[in-house]
Design an enzyme around this catalytic site. Structure first.
Site, PDB file in Angstrom:
ATOM      1  N   GLU A 170       0.572  -1.193   0.091  1.00 51.38           N
ATOM      2  CA  GLU A 170      -0.058  -0.123  -0.328  1.00 51.38           C
ATOM      3  C   GLU A 170       1.004   1.515  -0.074  1.00 51.38           C
ATOM      4  O   GLU A 170       0.719   2.148   0.642  1.00 51.38           O
ATOM      5  CB  GLU A 170      -1.143  -0.264   1.039  1.00 51.38           C
ATOM      6  N   ASN A 211       2.485  -5.483  -3.052  1.00 50.98           N
ATOM      7  CA  ASN A 211       0.685  -5.069  -2.716  1.00 50.98           C
ATOM      8  C   ASN A 211      -0.145  -4.300  -2.216  1.00 50.98           C
ATOM      9  O   ASN A 211       0.643  -3.166  -1.897  1.00 50.98           O
ATOM     10  CB  ASN A 211       0.539  -6.566  -1.698  1.00 50.98           C
ATOM     11  N   HIS A 247     -10.666  -6.703  -2.154  1.00 49.17           N
ATOM     12  CA  HIS A 247     -11.535  -6.481  -0.692  1.00 49.17           C
ATOM     13  C   HIS A 247     -12.431  -6.018  -1.813  1.00 49.17           C
ATOM     14  O   HIS A 247     -12.676  -4.476  -1.389  1.00 49.17           O
ATOM     15  CB  HIS A 247     -10.550  -5.633   0.086  1.00 49.17           C
ATOM     16  N   GLU A 275      -5.581 -10.784  -1.126  1.00 51.17           N
ATOM     17  CA  GLU A 275      -6.819 -10.652   0.351  1.00 51.17           C
ATOM     18  C   GLU A 275      -7.959 -10.600  -0.169  1.00 51.17           C
ATOM     19  O   GLU A 275      -8.820  -9.995   0.513  1.00 51.17           O
ATOM     20  CB  GLU A 275      -6.426  -8.988   0.973  1.00 51.17           C
ATOM     21  N   ASP A 277     -12.083 -10.677  -0.230  1.00 50.88           N
ATOM     22  CA  ASP A 277     -13.202 -10.623   0.229  1.00 50.88           C
ATOM     23  C   ASP A 277     -14.066 -10.014  -0.492  1.00 50.88           C
ATOM     24  O   ASP A 277     -13.603  -8.832  -1.161  1.00 50.88           O
ATOM     25  CB  ASP A 277     -13.415 -10.845   2.071  1.00 50.88           C
TER      26      ASP A 277
HETATM   27  C1  XIL Z   1      -6.007  -6.554   8.771  1.00 51.00           C
HETATM   28  C2  XIL Z   1      -6.208  -6.956  10.348  1.00 51.00           C
HETATM   29  O1  XIL Z   1      -7.398  -8.341   8.618  1.00 51.00           O
HETATM   30  C3  XIL Z   1      -6.969  -6.803  11.372  1.00 51.00           C
HETATM   31  O2  XIL Z   1      -7.434  -7.505  11.616  1.00 51.00           O
HETATM   32  C4  XIL Z   1      -5.817  -5.740  11.169  1.00 51.00           C
HETATM   33  O3  XIL Z   1      -6.595  -5.081  12.424  1.00 51.00           O
HETATM   34  C5  XIL Z   1      -5.262  -4.424  10.600  1.00 51.00           C
HETATM   35  O4  XIL Z   1      -5.140  -4.962   9.279  1.00 51.00           O
HETATM   36  N1  XIL Z   1      -4.370  -4.365   3.575  1.00 51.00           N
HETATM   37  C6  XIL Z   1      -3.785  -5.379   3.674  1.00 51.00           C
HETATM   38  C7  XIL Z   1      -3.880  -6.368   5.703  1.00 51.00           C
HETATM   39  O5  XIL Z   1      -2.444  -5.317   3.514  1.00 51.00           O
HETATM   40  O6  XIL Z   1      -3.206  -6.705   6.255  1.00 51.00           O
HETATM   41  C8  XIL Z   1      -4.588  -5.624   6.214  1.00 51.00           C
HETATM   42  O7  XIL Z   1      -5.275  -6.866   7.091  1.00 51.00           O
HETATM   43  C9  XIL Z   1      -6.130  -5.467   5.321  1.00 51.00           C
HETATM   44  C10 XIL Z   1      -5.919  -4.560   4.213  1.00 51.00           C
END
Ligand code: XIL
Length: 355
Positions: A170, A211, A247, A275, A277
């Protein structure tokens, strides 16, 4: 079980060739009972040359109140594991010069005992940094040395146990400019290349990823990531792939997903969905869960259509344990298993897309 019929016919045909039929022509041999596990997602993904993964943590998940159910579904369905939090900077490096690998090591041991690979997540990110680092008074040189030392120690520790790393996570804003983070503010944009170089030196065999989120479709941010990773690749900084977090909101998979993966793949990089969802407004409805299932299928199909897309990782797997409801108020039920570990329509759409 409809999908098994052609194989059963083949089995029966072979039995007939090998043994002949009985006097009345009937074949008595029944197909052997097939364990449903043979057809878990991980076996289907492996047959397509892909890995299918989930994020989880040691303490909260593997050792949590649902430990057994959580562990058995995770190991049965997935062959790639990303630590959701256990490998973040504040977890591994809680005090200056002090590393704590206990939870992350146990997660890696779980993965290895279950023949799963591990994606390391994440070495350099603007969140989940320890107070000793962000509240310290440092020169740019200090911060650069701390960052490189962190990367070197952690990557070295997991050498041979972690197949790929999200080295930088990020780094960009949605408009495509560099994010004004602790790292950028201290070091300028060169920190990205410095981080990749350090990771590559520590483990030349690990595949190193940039990422990010909101880069799944073609847009200003993914254009900017494209330019960034192209430059890193040209400069020989050791980058091997780009992770697309994915996401999504239901009905929000960008139509240019596959095309976008293809352009990154054409740079000679691996592309992974890291990641995934798909959140729906709560309470979910049969319709929203069907739409969600269609979204999961789109993502799996896009990955399968791109040769360099070798993995799809979900950010968790059960609606019981997901970051979504706490971060996106009013949204949830984003994963393919429900809160009782039952298979949702999304599970079956992933299953069918992999098959
Ligand atoms: C999130 C986790 O799911 C949570 O449990 C934590 O509190 C915060 O981080 N992008 C990412 C992940 O790269 O590391 C993040 O994970 C979600 C967004």
């Amino acid at each position: 079980m409809r999908h098994l019929q052609p194989m059963w016919r083949l089995t029966l045909a072979c039995v007939v060739c090998a043994c002949g039929s009985s006097a009345d022509g009937s074949v008595t041999t029944q197909p052997p009972p097939i364990s449903p596990d043979t057809f878990a997602l991980r076996a289907l993904a492996a047959a397509r040359g892909r890995r299918i993964g989930a994020a989880a943590d040691h303490g909260y998940h593997l050792q949590g109140s649902d430990g057994n159910a959580f562990r058995s579904v995770l190991a049965r369905e997935f062959n790639l594991l990303t630590p959701e939090n256990d490998m973040k900077f504040d977890h591994l490096h809680p005090a200056q010069g002090t590393f704590n690998y206990v939870h992350a090591d146990s997660l890696v041991a779980f993965a290895e005992a279950n023949n799963m690979k591990v994606r390391g997540h994440t070495l350099v990110w603007h969140q989940q940094l320890p107070g000793w680092l962000t509240a310290g008074t440092w020169t740019a040189r200090d911060v650069s040395l701390i960052m490189q030392d962190h990367i070197t120690q952690v990557v070295n520790h997991y050498k041979g146990h972690v197949v790929s790393w999200d080295v930088v996570n990020e780094a960009l804003n949605d408009d495509g400019r560099m994010r004004a983070s602790f790292w950028f503010n201290s070091l300028g944009r060169s920190y990205v290349e410095t981080a990749f170089t350090a990771a590559h030196l520590a483990d030349p065999d690990a595949i190193l990823f940039y990422n990010d989120y909101n880069i799944e479709g073609i847009n200003a941010k993914s254009d900017s990531v494209y330019a960034l990773v192209q430059a890193l690749k040209l400069r020989g900084a050791g980058i091997g792939g780009v992770g697309f977090q994915a996401h999504f909101q239901v009905n929000g998979v960008p139509p240019t997903l596959q095309q976008n993966l293809e352009r990154f793949a054409a740079l000679g990089l691996k592309v992974e969905i890291t990641e995934l969802d798909v959140r729906v407004p709560l309470p979910s409805t049969p319709q929203s869960l069907r739409d969600q299932a269609a979204d999961y299928a789109k993502v799996i199909s896009a990955c399968l259509a791109v040769a360099n897309c070798d993995a799809v990782v979900m950010w968790g797997f059960t609606d019981k344990e997901s970051w979504v409801p706490s971060v996106f108020s009013g949204w949830g039920d984003a994963l393919p298993f429900d809160a009782s570990y039952g298979k949702k329509p999304a599970y079956w759409s992933i299953y069918n897309a992999l098959k």
